[in-house]
Structure formats: C-alpha cells, structure tokens
Design an enzyme around this catalytic site. Structure first.
Site, PDB file in Angstrom:
ATOM      1  N   SER A  30      40.440  11.947  28.144  1.00  0.00           N
ATOM      2  CA  SER A  30      39.259  12.771  28.437  1.00  0.00           C
ATOM      3  C   SER A  30      37.959  12.173  27.875  1.00  0.00           C
ATOM      4  O   SER A  30      36.945  12.180  28.587  1.00  0.00           O
ATOM      5  CB  SER A  30      39.454  14.192  27.901  1.00  0.00           C
ATOM      6  OG  SER A  30      40.427  14.853  28.672  1.00  0.00           O
ATOM      7  N   LYS A  79      46.370  26.010  24.279  1.00  0.00           N
ATOM      8  CA  LYS A  79      45.841  26.690  25.475  1.00  0.00           C
ATOM      9  C   LYS A  79      46.010  28.213  25.460  1.00  0.00           C
ATOM     10  O   LYS A  79      45.227  28.920  26.084  1.00  0.00           O
ATOM     11  CB  LYS A  79      46.495  26.128  26.743  1.00  0.00           C
ATOM     12  CG  LYS A  79      46.052  24.706  27.077  1.00  0.00           C
ATOM     13  CD  LYS A  79      46.611  24.238  28.404  1.00  0.00           C
ATOM     14  CE  LYS A  79      46.307  22.771  28.618  1.00  0.00           C
ATOM     15  NZ  LYS A  79      46.609  22.328  29.981  1.00  0.00           N
ATOM     16  N   ASP A 115      42.760  23.811  35.335  1.00  0.00           N
ATOM     17  CA  ASP A 115      43.942  23.012  35.716  1.00  0.00           C
ATOM     18  C   ASP A 115      44.366  23.295  37.158  1.00  0.00           C
ATOM     19  O   ASP A 115      44.582  22.377  37.946  1.00  0.00           O
ATOM     20  CB  ASP A 115      45.123  23.310  34.783  1.00  0.00           C
ATOM     21  CG  ASP A 115      44.957  22.669  33.414  1.00  0.00           C
ATOM     22  OD1 ASP A 115      44.295  21.628  33.316  1.00  0.00           O
ATOM     23  OD2 ASP A 115      45.502  23.220  32.439  1.00  0.00           O
ATOM     24  N   GLY A 140      59.726  24.126  38.645  1.00  0.00           N
ATOM     25  CA  GLY A 140      59.254  24.385  37.289  1.00  0.00           C
ATOM     26  C   GLY A 140      58.475  25.693  37.251  1.00  0.00           C
ATOM     27  O   GLY A 140      57.862  26.096  38.251  1.00  0.00           O
ATOM     28  N   GLY A 142      56.765  26.677  34.033  1.00  0.00           N
ATOM     29  CA  GLY A 142      56.109  26.679  32.717  1.00  0.00           C
ATOM     30  C   GLY A 142      54.605  26.862  32.856  1.00  0.00           C
ATOM     31  O   GLY A 142      54.110  27.349  33.881  1.00  0.00           O
ATOM     32  N   LEU A 232      52.844  16.389  39.282  1.00  0.00           N
ATOM     33  CA  LEU A 232      51.744  16.543  38.324  1.00  0.00           C
ATOM     34  C   LEU A 232      51.697  15.391  37.317  1.00  0.00           C
ATOM     35  O   LEU A 232      50.698  15.196  36.639  1.00  0.00           O
ATOM     36  CB  LEU A 232      51.858  17.866  37.549  1.00  0.00           C
ATOM     37  CG  LEU A 232      51.910  19.172  38.321  1.00  0.00           C
ATOM     38  CD1 LEU A 232      51.576  20.340  37.399  1.00  0.00           C
ATOM     39  CD2 LEU A 232      51.001  19.171  39.520  1.00  0.00           C
ATOM     40  N   GLY A 255      49.690  12.755  40.067  1.00  0.00           N
ATOM     41  CA  GLY A 255      49.026  13.705  39.185  1.00  0.00           C
ATOM     42  C   GLY A 255      47.665  13.284  38.644  1.00  0.00           C
ATOM     43  O   GLY A 255      46.991  14.089  37.998  1.00  0.00           O
TER      44      GLY A 255
END
Ligand code: ATR
Length: 291
Positions: A30, A79, A115, A140, A142, A232, A255
């Site tokens: 980032s 998060k 996201d 998935g 999560g 992703l 991703g």
C-alpha cells in the site's frame, strides 16, 4: 486541504499524513501504491506503514485524531476491532461487519469498506462488464467473502451460491443476504453441479496462495467454457485455479485488481479526486515482479 504543493515532491509543513495499520505490515504494498497516487495527482500527501499490535489500537486512534492523520487503511487483524473506535460507520461497512478505510473529517472518524466495491470494479473492468443476471459461485465464507458478496449483491446477479468447508458459515452468509440478492449455501457435494451452471466462479479462500501454489480450491474442469474464473489471491498472480481454468477455456481474473481498486476507492474518499489506477497498478506490478 492539499492546495499547498511541496517543491519537487518534497515533504514540507503542509504535507498531509496517511497510512496503513496491520500486524504484520512490512509486506504491504500500500505505501508504494498510495505514494505513487499522490505523486501522480500532485497531492501533497505522504503515506506510511504502521506496525500496530492489537493492544496499541486505541492509542493509535487517539494519535490519528491528535495528529490529524487524514486517512488510514486497516488490514489484518484490525478490520473488526477498529469499528468500535469509529464515530460513524458507512452502512455498507456496517453490513459487511468490517472496516478497511478510515476517513478523518476534522476529528470525526468515518469507517468504510472498499474491499468489496474494489473487487467488483476490478471484475467489471478486467473480466465481466455486466454482472446483472449472472450465476455466481463463491468459494469461502470468511471476511473477504463477506465483503465481496455484499458488493456483488448490489449488481443484481441471478444467483449467488456460497460453498464453504465449514457449511454453517456459508448458510449464515447466505441468510444475511436475504432481501439483497437471491442467495443459497451448498455443501461440497453440490459444488460440481453449481460450477457447471455458473457464469462466474470466485475463490475467496487462501487455497493456492504462496507458498502452497500447487493447490486449487476447485476442479477447474467443472467450469463451463467461457465462464469467468476469479481468484482474490494475487501472490501468485496466476494461481493454479486460474491456470487450470484457462486451459479449460475459461476467462481468468486475478486478485491484483481488487487490491488496486480498494486502494483507489480509499484514495477517492480521502481526496475527492479520481485515483490514477493505471499508475498505481504499474507501481505494484513492478514491486511484485522485483520480489
Ligand atoms: P479472509 O478474511 O481472508 O476471508 P477468514 O475470514 O479466515 O479470512 O476466511 C478464510 C476462508 O477460507 C474461510 O471460508 C475458510 O473456510 P472455513 O470457514 O471452513 O475455515 C476458507 N479456507 C481457508 N483454508 C482453507 C482450506 N485449506 N480449504 C478450504 N477452505 C479454506
């Protein structure tokens, strides 16, 4: 707030601070991506990585307010825990149950989640311009899956099918989507059939991520020809799942775009300016390729 430009890109007394927090954080791309964005747009900002352990989260938030840090990206493991420190939470982030972007509006902290919308922007620009009416399989259930299924639900798909190793979590997520999109949870015995009918199959698990790059979450030969296989994961940029899907005549979507666009949306929330997504991608790609 960024009207005072520093001489030849140097930090000066008007420079506005930004950053990412995580534990660990030193692997984060980032800072290079966001500093390139500031440079490209001529905004007098600087973005750093802060290693914040869970016990220091409250102190960090106080620091953001005290120092007037304008924007923060939040990554693993903060998060969820960061949410209780926000003054306002955007309804999208509230529904997802996670915040990855903080905007500091003169001392008022607002939490967003970029996201999911970052993923959908990437999917539409790089692989499938229209999601409306499409049948989607998501593997998935999560945190990452949660963000993207909420964003996908807003695109009017025909059906979102969620498959997860722990079935209860898939059921719970499908239930949470009620009223937003047609959604169902399936067990692994039904995954083959669901993939056969799907227009888009998305891996949100870590299966296939470096260093276990020889693993795949699903047999790509189950996908119909021309379907989109989306992952992703961006390390490696082309997972085994995507390689196998391409061999089976599918379109593949990696991703990296999600990472770029979650950052692009954060940049746009902070600055009100359009993010220079192409330049951001170029910088991250160069960093990934140089190891
Ligand atoms: P993230 O925020 O990256 O989504 P997470 O919330 O821990 O991380 O979720 C990881 C997801 O990947 C879960 O759906 C997990 O399945 P379980 O709910 O059964 O734990 C899935 N996952 C991780 N490793 C997996 C594996 N080896 N095989 C199948 N699914 C896996």
């Amino acid at each position: 707030m960024n009207e005072h430009l520093p001489e030849s890109g140097r930090i000066d007394s008007h420079t506005v601070l930004y950053g990412v927090i995580g534990d660990p954080v030193r692997h984060s791309k980032s800072p290079i991506m966001m500093n390139r964005a500031f440079q490209e747009t001529g905004i007098n900002g600087v973005y750093a990585a802060f290693h914040i352990t869970p016990d220091k989260l409250a102190d960090f938030v106080a620091g953001v307010k005290a120092m007037g840090i304008r924007g923060v990206n939040v990554t693993i493991p903060h998060k969820l825990d960061i949410m209780k420190h926000m003054d306002h939470i955007d309804p999208g982030a509230e529904a997802i149950g996670a915040v990855n972007t903080i905007v500091n509006d003169n001392g008022t902290l607002i939490g967003y989640n970029t996201d999911g919308i970052g993923y959908v922007r990437s999917l539409k620009e790089e692989a499938e311009p229209s999601i409306e009416g499409k049948k989607i399989v998501v593997i998935g259930a999560g945190g990452a899956s949660r963000g993207i299924v909420y964003a996908l639900a807003g695109e009017r798909p025909a059906l979102i099918t969620i498959a997860n190793r722990t079935e209860d979590k898939a059921l719970e997520l499908a239930r949470a989507l009620r009223g937003k999109a047609e959604a169902r949870a399936i067990t692994s015995e039904h995954l083959k059939e669901a993939c056969r009918q799907a227009d888009i199959v998305i891996n949100t698990t870590s299966v296939g991520m470096f260093p276990k790059t020889d693993e795949s979450p699903v047999d790509a030969s189950w996908l119909k020809e021309g379907a989109v296989a989306s992952d992703l994961i961006y390390n490696p940029m082309k997972t085994k799942f995507l390689q196998d899907a391409e061999s089976a005549g599918c379109r593949s979507h990696g991703g990296l775009g999600m990472f770029i666009y979650q950052g692009a949306y954060a940049f746009e929330y902070w600055t009100g300016r359009t993010a220079p997504a192409a330049a951001m991608r170029e910088t991250v790609l160069a960093a990934l390729q140089s190891g």
